[in-house]
Design an enzyme around this catalytic site. Structure first.
Site, PDB file in Angstrom:
ATOM      1  N   LEU A   9      48.811  38.409  39.436  1.00 39.79           N
ATOM      2  CA  LEU A   9      48.486  37.100  39.184  1.00 39.79           C
ATOM      3  C   LEU A   9      47.037  36.805  39.476  1.00 39.79           C
ATOM      4  O   LEU A   9      46.876  35.665  39.616  1.00 39.79           O
ATOM      5  CB  LEU A   9      49.290  36.040  39.844  1.00 39.79           C
ATOM      6  CG  LEU A   9      50.978  36.362  39.695  1.00 39.79           C
ATOM      7  CD1 LEU A   9      51.781  35.234  40.424  1.00 39.79           C
ATOM      8  CD2 LEU A   9      51.190  36.004  38.223  1.00 39.79           C
ATOM      9  N   GLY A  10      46.154  37.708  39.565  1.00 40.00           N
ATOM     10  CA  GLY A  10      44.791  37.496  39.976  1.00 40.00           C
ATOM     11  C   GLY A  10      44.616  36.971  41.301  1.00 40.00           C
ATOM     12  O   GLY A  10      45.418  37.562  42.182  1.00 40.00           O
ATOM     13  N   GLY A  58      47.771  36.075  43.529  1.00 42.87           N
ATOM     14  CA  GLY A  58      48.544  36.854  44.302  1.00 42.87           C
ATOM     15  C   GLY A  58      49.398  37.811  43.161  1.00 42.87           C
ATOM     16  O   GLY A  58      49.082  38.218  42.137  1.00 42.87           O
ATOM     17  N   ASP A  98      43.435  48.499  39.412  1.00 40.98           N
ATOM     18  CA  ASP A  98      43.651  49.835  39.845  1.00 40.98           C
ATOM     19  C   ASP A  98      43.829  49.881  41.312  1.00 40.98           C
ATOM     20  O   ASP A  98      44.582  50.497  41.889  1.00 40.98           O
ATOM     21  CB  ASP A  98      42.358  50.797  39.143  1.00 40.98           C
ATOM     22  CG  ASP A  98      42.393  50.545  37.816  1.00 40.98           C
ATOM     23  OD1 ASP A  98      43.502  50.427  37.240  1.00 40.98           O
ATOM     24  OD2 ASP A  98      41.079  50.563  37.262  1.00 40.98           O
ATOM     25  N   ASP A 135      33.961  50.268  39.814  1.00 42.08           N
ATOM     26  CA  ASP A 135      35.352  50.285  39.554  1.00 42.08           C
ATOM     27  C   ASP A 135      36.294  50.368  40.933  1.00 42.08           C
ATOM     28  O   ASP A 135      37.587  50.136  40.862  1.00 42.08           O
ATOM     29  CB  ASP A 135      35.843  50.616  38.216  1.00 42.08           C
ATOM     30  CG  ASP A 135      35.111  50.111  37.133  1.00 42.08           C
ATOM     31  OD1 ASP A 135      34.473  49.262  37.156  1.00 42.08           O
ATOM     32  OD2 ASP A 135      35.375  50.612  36.059  1.00 42.08           O
TER      33      ASP A 135
END
Ligand code: CKP
Ligand code: MG
Length: 312
Positions: free
Chosen positions: A225-226, A229, A257, A293
């Site tokens: 959920l970004g 959380g 990732d 990344d």
């Protein structure tokens, strides 16, 4: 091996200054790929990891290999092909909330992967096989390779972990939906984001997305959920875990990732699903605080320090 993953890793070029790429005068090269981002995150936390892939036998391939090996990931099953190029992409950071990716990966060395690259023993000795929805999208032989790897894993009790990682630029909606749903049905742990849930199941409701994955046979689903959380559901427990607060997102690519790395690390350490998701929220958030990344992913020492100061 604790975790084995199959997929393409490329060299990414990001303009040194934010803004439209047409105005760029210098680019910073980095190594990037969902599977190696995850494996590197795990390796930094002390877990043993192996990467199955193909690279061009060229300078970009050498750069990827040097970096991934240098982070402690086993690359015994990475093939080199002198006749095709390593894939690459550009990452345009227009501003903090607008990051765009442009791929130059069509017909890259990795797209020529086929099931012959798979060594049965390498997969059956792993505890987890990590797959993302990017690999089946890059070519039909890569798609066959993924299904074959999953068959080997499932026949031998290896836990299959799947991140749908939808990349609309790589395939049609119809093909993506059909294949990703087939992969969800063959996987044990599913890690969708909200928008991926909406694409696959027609709802942005985390509990409904999770229920849909569990009905398709998952043993654990974690909906990312970004900054809010994650919502998780296992066969025994379910619930929300709050996001780990950070002061500023520098580069959101790689958060998913980093999240996977933290989750699998927690599960490998024998934590409960909730505690593993808590670790995942930390590693996912930390990944976004640094450009690149995987570069921001913590080692054990840093993770412990972060956990000590965690006020959630
Ligand atoms: O979903 P994430 O932002 O965590 O994934 C980022 C990676 O593999 C990135 O490193 C890139 O190389 C890719 O996804 C991709 O192929 O898009
Ligand atoms: Mg993702």
């Amino acid at each position: 091996m604790d975790v084995v993953a199959i997929g393409e890793t490329m060299v990414s070029l990001t303009p040194e200054k934010a803004g439209l790429m047409r105005h760029a005068d210098s680019f910073i090269p980095k190594v990037a790929g969902a599977e190696t981002n995850t494996l590197i995150g795990l390796s930094r936390l002390g877990h043993s990891t192996g990467w199955i892939s193909r690279l061009g036998e060229d300078e970009l391939g050498a750069m990827v290999l040097k970096e991934v090996k240098g982070e402690g990931v086993d690359t015994s099953y990475v093939e080199l092909d002198a006749s095709i190029s390593t894939g690459m992409f550009f990452k345009e950071i227009v501003n903090d909330s607008d990051v765009r990716v442009y791929y130059y990966r069509k017909d890259s060395a990795a797209t020529k992967m086929n099931p012959e690259i798979l060594n049965r023993e390498y997969i059956t000795k792993a505890k987890y096989l990590f797959i993302s929805g990017i690999t089946p999208a890059i070519s039909s032989t890569c798609c066959d390779t993924i299904f074959q790897a999953i068959n080997i894993a499932k026949d031998n009790g290896v836990c299959v972990v799947f991140d749908p990682n939808i990349r609309r630029k790589l395939w049609s909606e119809k093909e993506a939906k059909e294949t990703l749903l087939r992969l969800i049905k063959r996987s044990d742990i599913i890690l969708p984001g909200k928008s991926e849930g909406a694409f696959l199941f027609g709802t942005e409701d985390s509990e409904q997305i999770s229920n849909a994955c569990m009905q398709l046979g998952a043993k654990l689903t974690v909906v990312k959920l970004g900054e809010e959380g994650a919502y998780f559901q296992s066969l025994e427990e379910k619930g929300y875990v709050p996001g780990f607060p950070i002061s500023r997102v520098v580069d959101p690519v790689g958060a998913g990732d980093g999240f996977t790395a933290g989750l699998l690390s927690g599960l490998l350490d024998g934590l409960s699903s909730r505690d593993a998701v808590e670790r995942a929220c930390i590693t996912g958030a930390i990944a976004t605080t640094v450009s690149g990344d995987y570069e921001g992913l913590p080692d054990r020492k840093l993770l412990k320090e972060i956990q000590r100061n965690d006020k959630r």
